[in-house]
Design an enzyme around this catalytic site. Structure first.
Site, PDB file in Angstrom:
ATOM      1  N   TYR A  44      -0.288  38.007  78.880  1.00  0.00           N
ATOM      2  CA  TYR A  44       0.589  38.572  77.854  1.00  0.00           C
ATOM      3  C   TYR A  44       1.545  39.623  78.423  1.00  0.00           C
ATOM      4  O   TYR A  44       2.558  39.934  77.783  1.00  0.00           O
ATOM      5  CB  TYR A  44      -0.222  39.224  76.731  1.00  0.00           C
ATOM      6  CG  TYR A  44      -1.151  38.304  75.985  1.00  0.00           C
ATOM      7  CD1 TYR A  44      -1.086  36.920  76.121  1.00  0.00           C
ATOM      8  CD2 TYR A  44      -2.118  38.823  75.132  1.00  0.00           C
ATOM      9  CE1 TYR A  44      -1.966  36.088  75.436  1.00  0.00           C
ATOM     10  CE2 TYR A  44      -2.987  38.007  74.434  1.00  0.00           C
ATOM     11  CZ  TYR A  44      -2.912  36.640  74.598  1.00  0.00           C
ATOM     12  OH  TYR A  44      -3.774  35.828  73.914  1.00  0.00           O
ATOM     13  N   HIS A 102      -8.981  32.627  80.582  1.00  0.00           N
ATOM     14  CA  HIS A 102      -7.977  32.332  79.552  1.00  0.00           C
ATOM     15  C   HIS A 102      -7.816  30.844  79.292  1.00  0.00           C
ATOM     16  O   HIS A 102      -7.609  30.422  78.159  1.00  0.00           O
ATOM     17  CB  HIS A 102      -6.625  32.936  79.956  1.00  0.00           C
ATOM     18  CG  HIS A 102      -5.718  33.178  78.798  1.00  0.00           C
ATOM     19  ND1 HIS A 102      -4.727  34.128  78.815  1.00  0.00           N
ATOM     20  CD2 HIS A 102      -5.643  32.612  77.567  1.00  0.00           C
ATOM     21  CE1 HIS A 102      -4.090  34.124  77.654  1.00  0.00           C
ATOM     22  NE2 HIS A 102      -4.622  33.209  76.881  1.00  0.00           N
TER      23      HIS A 102
END
Length: 272
Positions: A44, A102
């Site tokens: 992110y 992730h």
């Protein structure tokens, strides 16, 4: 108890794609309404902003649940642990509460990254570990590879997508699911059923969709920059959908709306 099933952490605040002042203001609003679980990721690019906001939020670190996720590019012996240490410095903490992989690795071999994840746990860089975007088959394989608890498989989960195979795998493996994209990035608002049901309970369409997820036994993450929506997304524990309304919403999972599709990212597997 699994950290995500503690009452104060069942509703998490997601930080993607926020950065800078927009993220800081959103986290301040989330803290104000009662959020204590916050979700970020190396991918992110906002761990430092998240860390700064949480360090200044006025809530003791011991009362927060901070989750971050390792980027698949860091699934190597040389980069995995250093990347986690970089994340900790950015987040201004000695240890995160939950560290996730992730995505599955692009080549599909999950064992090496799971062993690196366990190493991060053993070194005290995280209090617990889990995965994200795993298929049911990967969940079963992961259970056979690592002998430490995996506290979650964080996946796309909302009322417009049938994830019964993953729910069954969660029951089988003991790896619970948590939800991202909980209102399908707004897609649910195209379906009038949520507003119709909401009128019965004095709740919004979004609150109905989120409550459906909670009643499926799935902790969730939501994100908004609007204080009113941040509050509404949190205030979903004071009503219960009837079994009939749950079934009416269940029928919408046949819509098959999926945000993340195979080929969209290098690591996206063939979904169940």
């Amino acid at each position: 108890m699994n950290i995500y099933f503690q009452k104060s952490f069942q509703r998490g605040f997601g930080t993607y794609p926020l950065k800078g002042d927009e993220l800081r203001r959103a986290i301040e609003a989330a803290i104000d309404v009662g959020y204590r679980a916050f979700d970020t990721a190396q991918m992110y690019g906002n761990e430092a902003d998240t860390g700064e906001a949480l360090a200044e939020c006025g809530v003791p670190r011991s009362e927060l649940c901070i989750t971050t996720k390792v980027h698949p590019d860091n699934y190597t012996d040389e980069t995995f642990l250093p990347s986690v240490e970089t994340s900790l410095r950015a987040l201004k903490t000695d240890c995160v509460d939950v560290l996730l992989l992730h995505w599955p690795p692009a080549h599909g071999e999950i064992a090496p990254s799971l062993r690196m994840l366990r190493s991060a746990l053993e070194r005290g860089l995280t209090r617990s570990v889990g995965v994200s975007n795993y298929t049911a088959a990967m969940m079963r394989e992961a259970r056979s590879i690592v002998d430490v608890p995996l506290v979650t498989n964080q996946v796309e989960f909302h009322p417009l997508l049938n994830q019964e195979k993953l729910l069954a795998a969660a029951a089988e493996t003991g790896i619970p699911i948590t939800s991202y994209a909980s209102i399908a990035r707004g897609e649910i608002f195209k379906h009038g059923l949520f507003s119709e049901i909401g009128e019965t309970y004095g709740k919004s369409a979004a609150q109905v969709a989120l409550r459906w997820i909670i009643q499926k036994g799935v902790p969730l993450n939501t994100m908004s920059t609007k204080p009113a929506n941040i509050r509404a997304n949190f205030e979903i524990m004071d009503f219960t959908l009837s079994s009939i309304d749950m079934q009416r919403i269940d029928a919408l999972t046949a819509t098959g709306y999926r945000i993340i599709k195979p080929g969209q990212l290098p690591w996206v597997p063939e979904w169940d």
